[in-house]
Design a protein around this motif. Structure first.
Motif, short mmCIF file in Angstrom:
data_model
loop_
_atom_site.label_atom_id
_atom_site.label_comp_id
_atom_site.label_asym_id
_atom_site.label_seq_id
_atom_site.Cartn_x
_atom_site.Cartn_y
_atom_site.Cartn_z
N ASN A 155 32.72 31.86 39.81
CA ASN A 155 31.76 32.81 39.24
C ASN A 155 31.86 34.16 39.92
N VAL A 156 31.27 35.16 39.27
CA VAL A 156 31.27 36.52 39.79
C VAL A 156 29.84 37.05 39.83
N VAL A 186 31.67 42.79 40.79
CA VAL A 186 31.95 43.99 40.01
C VAL A 186 30.79 44.95 40.20
N PHE A 187 31.08 46.13 40.70
CA PHE A 187 30.05 47.16 40.89
C PHE A 187 30.02 48.04 39.63
N ALA A 240 37.91 39.55 35.21
CA ALA A 240 39.07 38.67 35.37
C ALA A 240 39.67 38.81 36.76
N ARG A 241 39.72 40.03 37.25
CA ARG A 241 40.25 40.28 38.59
C ARG A 241 39.39 39.58 39.65
N ALA A 242 38.07 39.69 39.49
CA ALA A 242 37.17 39.04 40.45
C ALA A 242 37.31 37.52 40.40
N ARG A 243 37.39 36.97 39.19
CA ARG A 243 37.51 35.51 39.06
C ARG A 243 38.82 35.00 39.66
#
Length: 338
Positions: A155-156, A186-187, A240-243
């Motif tokens: 999760n993010v 994500v900011f 997607a990058r964070a996950r």
């Protein structure tokens, strides 16, 4: 990493675009209904302390593309820390509309049993929280992101602020730590150009907060023109990058505050006020979808009617719900002694 200014993006498929439109319409319908109820009993004149919904009220009309585009990539197991202007994100993230409305009306059936009000919405079932403190949501989002990574959930966390909050220490501290630990966060910056009555140009040294991401070696993306399709595309990449364990992204969206900073704000400081309504993102998006053959007048009417029905039902639920018992004023505020 360098700043990447996003203009028009390849459009998502028709079903996604219709969902984005429907989410924005629901959020706008809710805000206008809350505005109506908020002002209904504050006269004669305007007494901020009177009525069924006393105190300040910060509405998000005009900023719906940010919430719709970002939340389209999230599940209710992902977390959001929102701002003092939180309703659009709460709606886009699936917070129960009845309980949220009851909280705004200060009723016992509300998310916080009526104790928090509209700037303090907390919903564990969707992992949404918000606060009236500027930039307050950034550090808690890091804690949530750290927990997600430790548990391996995939999760993010999404941390939302306005452009004025990008000048706060908590903003920079949070970006630094998130980048250092490669946290799945994500900011999001909603740049509506005004920090209450202070224009961005008088408070911020850089034209785009997205360039500040380079100081922490993370991607920084700015989306122009309040474009929900472009927000959807940029947010999709960031989530997607964070996950994938690749760390945080800073996403700034040039958006629009159609209304005052708070209800009752005369906005005499806004030289562009007479032109603001011309930039309303919802009718503009409806026109684009009609040109693309996704919307027609019948669908527009149906989406609007469904939103109105949901919102008015939530307002009835709130009004019919009991107020908290004054005898329980200290409950939930302090821990009981062992």
């Amino acid at each position: 990493m360098t700043d990447n200014v996003r203009g028009p993006a390849p459009a998502p498929d028709a079903g996604v675009r219709l969902d984005l439109y429907s989410t924005m319409v629901l959020a706008r319908t809710f805000e206008l209904a809350i505005q109506r109820e908020y002002h209904a009993d504050k006269g004669p004149g305007f007494d901020i302390g009177k009525g069924l919904v006393p105190g300040e009220m910060h509405l998000s009309a005009g900023q719906e593309p940010v919430a719709a585009g970002v939340c389209a990539h999230l599940t209710t197991d992902d977390a959001i820390t929102a701002t003092h202007r939180p309703h659009h994100f709460a709606i886009a993230h699936g917070v129960d509309l009845d309980r949220m409305t009851a909280e705004i009306f200060g009723r016992e059936t509300g998310l916080g049993r009526g104790r928090g009000g509209h700037m303090h919405l907390f919903d564990p079932t969707t992992h949404l929280s918000c606060s009236g403190i500027v930039a307050e949501g950034y550090p808690p989002a890091l804690g949530q992101a750290y927990a997600f990574r430790t548990r391996g959930t995939g999760n993010v966390a999404v941390a939302v602020t306005g452009e004025g909050a990008a000048n706060q220490g908590a903003f920079h501290e949070s970006l630094n730590l998130a980048a250092l630990w490669k946290l799945p966060v994500v900011f999001v910056i909603e740049d509506n150009a005004w920090g209450i009555s202070v224009p961005r140009s008088a408070s911020t040294a850089v034209a785009s907060n997205a360039v500040r991401a380079a100081a922490y070696d993370i991607p920084g993306v700015r989306v122009e023109d309040n474009d929900v399709d472009a927000v959807y595309a940029a947010a999709g990449e960031a989530v997607a990058r964070a996950r994938a364990g690749q760390g945080p992204t800073l996403l700034e969206v040039s958006t629009l505050r159609l209304l005052g900073h708070f209800e009752g704000d005369a906005q005499g400081y806004r030289p562009e006020l007479a032109e603001v309504a011309d930039h309303d993102p919802i009718p503009a998006y409806a026109r684009r979808l009609q040109e693309a053959g996704i919307l027609d007048p019948a669908t527009i009417e149906r989406v609007g009617a469904e939103a109105t029905e949901r919102v008015e039902a939530a307002i009835r639920f709130a009004k019919e719900s009991p107020l908290p018992d004054p005898a329980e004023v200290l409950m939930y505020a302090f821990a009981e002694e062992a």
